[in-house]
Scaffold this active site. Structure first.
Site, PDB file in Angstrom:
ATOM      1  N   HIS A   1       2.025  -3.818  -2.898  1.00 26.12           N
ATOM      2  CA  HIS A   1       1.041  -3.176  -2.029  1.00 26.12           C
ATOM      3  C   HIS A   1      -0.253  -3.957  -2.037  1.00 26.12           C
ATOM      4  O   HIS A   1      -0.585  -4.614  -3.008  1.00 26.12           O
ATOM      5  CB  HIS A   1       0.802  -1.711  -2.426  1.00 26.12           C
ATOM      6  CG  HIS A   1       0.477  -1.494  -3.868  1.00 26.12           C
ATOM      7  ND1 HIS A   1       1.408  -1.597  -4.888  1.00 26.12           N
ATOM      8  CD2 HIS A   1      -0.684  -1.158  -4.472  1.00 26.12           C
ATOM      9  CE1 HIS A   1       0.831  -1.343  -6.045  1.00 26.12           C
ATOM     10  NE2 HIS A   1      -0.446  -1.081  -5.827  1.00 26.12           N
TER      11      HIS A   1
ATOM     12  N   HIS B   1      -4.320  -3.580  -1.495  1.00 29.05           N
ATOM     13  CA  HIS B   1      -5.469  -2.680  -1.427  1.00 29.05           C
ATOM     14  C   HIS B   1      -6.463  -3.253  -0.429  1.00 29.05           C
ATOM     15  O   HIS B   1      -6.767  -4.448  -0.479  1.00 29.05           O
ATOM     16  CB  HIS B   1      -6.189  -2.599  -2.778  1.00 29.05           C
ATOM     17  CG  HIS B   1      -5.365  -2.046  -3.891  1.00 29.05           C
ATOM     18  ND1 HIS B   1      -5.508  -0.759  -4.337  1.00 29.05           N
ATOM     19  CD2 HIS B   1      -4.408  -2.612  -4.659  1.00 29.05           C
ATOM     20  CE1 HIS B   1      -4.678  -0.555  -5.345  1.00 29.05           C
ATOM     21  NE2 HIS B   1      -3.996  -1.668  -5.553  1.00 29.05           N
TER      22      HIS B   1
END
Length: 138
Positions: A124, A126
């Protein structure tokens, strides 16, 4: 979901004990499946972006691939992941524009492994901004 280490010893502890299991569903898999609610910011066939429930800035969005496909960490990427990696960067930039972060800027972060304070083993990105961020990050 807290997926950063900013100033929180508990996040470092979580990163030290987080499981890097390929088969076990992560909290992100459950969000993608609709089993856990999220505040969506962006979605297409390949990626989902949603607000972090433990934000590290006025804007804190997570961008994830919908198919983990072995991409638990950035350092696990193979040539087959080139397209999705590029797409995730494009989506992160699009989210930054949507959130009004393209003027003053923002930070894009990928935590990798326990020393990088990765607590969810589903790659992922950010997207953090909306204020002046400090340096070094940690």
């Amino acid at each position: 979901i807290t997926t950063s280490c900013s100033g929180s010893m508990s996040e470092v502890d979580k990163a030290q004990t987080a499981a890097e299991e390929e088969a076990a569903p992560t909290i992100f898999d459950k969000i993608i499946a609709g089993e856990i609610p999220c505040t969506k910011v962006y979605e297409d066939d390949e990626a989902l972006a949603f607000r972090d429930i433990s934000p590290q800035g006025p804007v804190h969005v997570l961008v994830i691939p919908k198919q983990r496909a072995g991409l638990t960490r950035l350092t696990k990427a193979t040539p087959e992941h080139k397209a999705i990696l590029g797409h995730l960067m494009f989506v992160a930039a699009e989210v930054a524009r949507q959130e009004g972060l393209d003027g003053d800027g923002c930070r894009f972060v990928v935590n990798d492994g326990k020393h990088g304070c990765q607590t969810v083993y589903h790659l992922h990105v950010h997207v953090i901004g909306g204020k002046q961020l400090g340096w070094p990050p940690g």
